[in-house]
Design an enzyme around this catalytic site. Structure first.
Site, PDB file in Angstrom:
ATOM      1  N   CYS A 112     -12.619 -21.176 -33.474  1.00  0.00           N
ATOM      2  CA  CYS A 112     -12.538 -20.139 -34.519  1.00  0.00           C
ATOM      3  C   CYS A 112     -11.786 -20.610 -35.755  1.00  0.00           C
ATOM      4  O   CYS A 112     -11.865 -19.972 -36.802  1.00  0.00           O
ATOM      5  CB  CYS A 112     -11.891 -18.876 -33.977  1.00  0.00           C
ATOM      6  SG  CYS A 112     -12.684 -18.272 -32.493  1.00  0.00           S
ATOM      7  N   HIS A 235      -9.177 -14.699 -39.687  1.00  0.00           N
ATOM      8  CA  HIS A 235     -10.257 -14.793 -38.699  1.00  0.00           C
ATOM      9  C   HIS A 235     -10.365 -13.442 -37.994  1.00  0.00           C
ATOM     10  O   HIS A 235      -9.375 -12.884 -37.537  1.00  0.00           O
ATOM     11  CB  HIS A 235      -9.967 -15.910 -37.698  1.00  0.00           C
ATOM     12  CG  HIS A 235     -10.802 -15.806 -36.460  1.00  0.00           C
ATOM     13  ND1 HIS A 235     -12.174 -15.673 -36.513  1.00  0.00           N
ATOM     14  CD2 HIS A 235     -10.462 -15.782 -35.152  1.00  0.00           C
ATOM     15  CE1 HIS A 235     -12.637 -15.579 -35.282  1.00  0.00           C
ATOM     16  NE2 HIS A 235     -11.624 -15.639 -34.436  1.00  0.00           N
ATOM     17  N   ASN A 265     -16.280 -10.558 -33.253  1.00  0.00           N
ATOM     18  CA  ASN A 265     -15.696 -11.880 -33.474  1.00  0.00           C
ATOM     19  C   ASN A 265     -16.831 -12.900 -33.530  1.00  0.00           C
ATOM     20  O   ASN A 265     -17.463 -13.181 -32.516  1.00  0.00           O
ATOM     21  CB  ASN A 265     -14.726 -12.189 -32.323  1.00  0.00           C
ATOM     22  CG  ASN A 265     -14.086 -13.564 -32.435  1.00  0.00           C
ATOM     23  OD1 ASN A 265     -14.515 -14.387 -33.233  1.00  0.00           O
ATOM     24  ND2 ASN A 265     -13.078 -13.803 -31.614  1.00  0.00           N
TER      25      ASN A 265
HETATM   26  O1  UT7 Z   1     -11.263 -15.924 -31.565  1.00  0.00           O
HETATM   27  C1  UT7 Z   1     -10.310 -15.961 -30.536  1.00  0.00           C
HETATM   28  C2  UT7 Z   1     -10.882 -15.284 -29.345  1.00  0.00           C
HETATM   29  N1  UT7 Z   1     -10.082 -14.450 -28.549  1.00  0.00           N
HETATM   30  C3  UT7 Z   1      -9.256 -13.447 -28.937  1.00  0.00           C
HETATM   31  O2  UT7 Z   1      -8.957 -13.223 -30.056  1.00  0.00           O
HETATM   32  C4  UT7 Z   1      -8.746 -12.585 -27.822  1.00  0.00           C
HETATM   33  C5  UT7 Z   1      -7.325 -12.147 -27.986  1.00  0.00           C
HETATM   34  N2  UT7 Z   1      -7.031 -11.110 -27.039  1.00  0.00           N
HETATM   35  C6  UT7 Z   1      -7.430  -9.831 -27.207  1.00  0.00           C
HETATM   36  O3  UT7 Z   1      -8.031  -9.507 -28.200  1.00  0.00           O
HETATM   37  C7  UT7 Z   1      -7.048  -8.823 -26.158  1.00  0.00           C
HETATM   38  O4  UT7 Z   1      -6.204  -9.433 -25.212  1.00  0.00           O
HETATM   39  C8  UT7 Z   1      -8.265  -8.182 -25.442  1.00  0.00           C
HETATM   40  C9  UT7 Z   1      -9.014  -7.296 -26.413  1.00  0.00           C
HETATM   41  C10 UT7 Z   1      -9.182  -9.276 -24.931  1.00  0.00           C
HETATM   42  C11 UT7 Z   1      -7.788  -7.333 -24.279  1.00  0.00           C
HETATM   43  O5  UT7 Z   1      -6.866  -6.364 -24.735  1.00  0.00           O
HETATM   44  P1  UT7 Z   1      -5.504  -6.122 -23.932  1.00  0.00           P
HETATM   45  O6  UT7 Z   1      -4.818  -5.000 -24.586  1.00  0.00           O
HETATM   46  O7  UT7 Z   1      -4.795  -7.447 -23.883  1.00  0.00           O
HETATM   47  O8  UT7 Z   1      -6.046  -5.661 -22.511  1.00  0.00           O
HETATM   48  P2  UT7 Z   1      -5.759  -6.309 -21.092  1.00  0.00           P
HETATM   49  O9  UT7 Z   1      -6.328  -7.659 -20.982  1.00  0.00           O
HETATM   50  O10 UT7 Z   1      -4.318  -6.124 -20.841  1.00  0.00           O
HETATM   51  O11 UT7 Z   1      -6.612  -5.362 -20.152  1.00  0.00           O
HETATM   52  C12 UT7 Z   1      -6.307  -4.013 -19.966  1.00  0.00           C
HETATM   53  C13 UT7 Z   1      -7.284  -3.380 -18.979  1.00  0.00           C
HETATM   54  C14 UT7 Z   1      -7.544  -4.189 -17.718  1.00  0.00           C
HETATM   55  O12 UT7 Z   1      -7.581  -3.290 -16.646  1.00  0.00           O
HETATM   56  P3  UT7 Z   1      -6.311  -3.141 -15.647  1.00  0.00           P
HETATM   57  O13 UT7 Z   1      -6.148  -4.503 -15.049  1.00  0.00           O
HETATM   58  O14 UT7 Z   1      -5.171  -2.727 -16.521  1.00  0.00           O
HETATM   59  O15 UT7 Z   1      -6.781  -2.082 -14.704  1.00  0.00           O
HETATM   60  C15 UT7 Z   1      -8.940  -4.740 -17.944  1.00  0.00           C
HETATM   61  O16 UT7 Z   1      -9.647  -4.914 -16.732  1.00  0.00           O
HETATM   62  O17 UT7 Z   1      -8.549  -3.175 -19.610  1.00  0.00           O
HETATM   63  C16 UT7 Z   1      -9.596  -3.650 -18.733  1.00  0.00           C
HETATM   64  N3  UT7 Z   1     -10.708  -4.118 -19.542  1.00  0.00           N
HETATM   65  C17 UT7 Z   1     -11.703  -3.315 -19.963  1.00  0.00           C
HETATM   66  N4  UT7 Z   1     -11.961  -2.013 -19.776  1.00  0.00           N
HETATM   67  C18 UT7 Z   1     -13.051  -1.508 -20.367  1.00  0.00           C
HETATM   68  C19 UT7 Z   1     -10.932  -5.363 -20.023  1.00  0.00           C
HETATM   69  N5  UT7 Z   1     -12.062  -5.384 -20.748  1.00  0.00           N
HETATM   70  C20 UT7 Z   1     -12.553  -4.136 -20.740  1.00  0.00           C
HETATM   71  C21 UT7 Z   1     -13.691  -3.534 -21.301  1.00  0.00           C
HETATM   72  N6  UT7 Z   1     -13.895  -2.225 -21.099  1.00  0.00           N
HETATM   73  N7  UT7 Z   1     -14.570  -4.221 -22.071  1.00  0.00           N
END
Ligand code: UT7
Length: 310
Positions: A112, A235, A265
């Site tokens: 990215c 980005h 993204n």
């Molecule tokens: O270009 C670079 C590429 N990558 C990035 O920029 C990613 C950077 N990271 C992020 O943007 C965030 O970490 C995410 C958007 C990927 C995730 O957000 P978060 O606030 O860090 O959520 P989390 O990983 O702590 O997950 C929270 C919950 C989990 O459930 P439990 O374990 O708390 O029960 C996940 O299983 O949300 C769940 N979850 C979803 N639920 C519904 C994860 N993906 C989804 C989804 N829909 N698509």
């Protein structure tokens, strides 16, 4: 003379995939995606449009906007992690399709942050007088490397392309300062096996810290301060990440690009896609100080302070 942008173009696939469409495909919700990422919809390219096609559509527009012909281009740099195939490079495929017969051509792999790496590379050749016109493209067809059964990643990404023509510009305009960086020890947090694999929380923490730091660093290198910034193009990974960068620069909301809402993204393509969006919206004017900043798999990062105009 400086090294700046004299032409721009972009391509976004027609097909819009909304969060509601994704609700029908996997266990997710519009509410979760919007509140955690800011994304409302993304564009997905059809099977018969690959990365090099999108690169070509964006590049052709950039050449037209720069008012130069393909034969004028000295170098083609394509930032992508989703090439049509391992080789030949997308840059070589683009060279053929444009008819840019005198251009050298190579792909840049910095995920990215690739477009920032590309612009900074182009600047070196312009500054030392070796080349005059350099085409820099950021393009991704992420939909082909996303696991559509993995809700942790599938909801985040989109396809698209953006291109700029870089060339010598008037004194005081163009790239004023830059920073590039990498930390291979973090490679395990974001990589492609068969599909994109990501430790979202680790990448999130890194991104928030690094984007803010890099913005401040390029301002310092250019002898400028937060108050001098007219517009921020980060980005487009996640609205919460870009908001942290905006707050670090103490910028009002309308002075930052948030195209992630509409396009998701798009990795290396997100910054040039946003440049076109904001120029067309009249948000960027001659002599504005623009900060561009990116981060991604590698881990990699980069930032540029640029004074807009030819
Ligand atoms: O270009 C670079 C590429 N990558 C990035 O920029 C990613 C950077 N990271 C992020 O943007 C965030 O970490 C995410 C958007 C990927 C995730 O957000 P978060 O606030 O860090 O959520 P989390 O990983 O702590 O997950 C929270 C919950 C989990 O459930 P439990 O374990 O708390 O029960 C996940 O299983 O949300 C769940 N979850 C979803 N639920 C519904 C994860 N993906 C989804 C989804 N829909 N698509």
């Amino acid at each position: 003379m400086g090294a700046g942008i004299i032409g721009i173009g972009r391509y976004l696939p027609e097909r819009v995939v909304t969060n509601f469409d994704l609700e029908k495909m996997m266990d997710t919700s519009d509410e979760w995606i919007r509140t955690r990422t800011g994304i409302e919809e993304r564009r997905i390219a059809p099977d018969d449009i690959d990365t090099s096609d999108m690169a070509y559509f964006a590049a052709a527009k950039a050449l037209e906007s720069a008012n130069i012909s393909a034969a004028d281009i000295d170098l083609i740099l394509v930032a992508t992690v989703t090439p049509d195939r391992p080789f030949p490079s997308v840059a070589c495929m683009l060279q053929e399709r444009l008819g840019a017969t005198k251009a050298a051509a190579l792909d840049i792999s910095a995920a990215c942050a690739g477009f920032i790496y590309g612009m900074v590379t182009a600047k070196q050749f312009i500054d030392n007088g070796a080349y005059r016109y350099i085409l820099v493209v950021g393009v991704e067809k992420l939909s082909k490397i996303v696991n559509w059964n993995d809700r942790n990643t599938a909801v985040l990404f989109g396809d698209g392309a953006g291109a700029v023509v870089m060339a010598p510009v008037s004194e005081g305009r163009g790239i004023l300062s830059f920073e590039l960086g990498a930390d291979g020890t973090g490679g395990k947090h974001l990589y492609q096996d068969e599909y994109v694999m990501m430790n979202g929380r680790e990448v999130f923490k890194f991104a928030v810290r690094q984007m803010g730091e890099s913005c401040i660093n390029v301002l310092e290198k250019a002898g400028l301060s937060k108050q001098d910034v007219d517009f921020l193009i980060p980005h487009q990974a996640n609205i919460r990440i870009v908001e942290a960068a905006r707050q670090r620069l103490e910028l009002p909301e309308d002075k930052m690009s948030t195209t992630v809402r509409k396009y998701g993204n798009t990795s290396a393509a997100s910054i040039p896609i946003s440049i076109v969006e904001e120029l067309e919206a009249g948000k960027i004017k001659d002599d504005d100080l623009i900060i561009m900043v990116g981060f991604g798999g590698g881990l990699t990062w980069g930032a540029i302070a640029l004074r807009w105009g030819r």
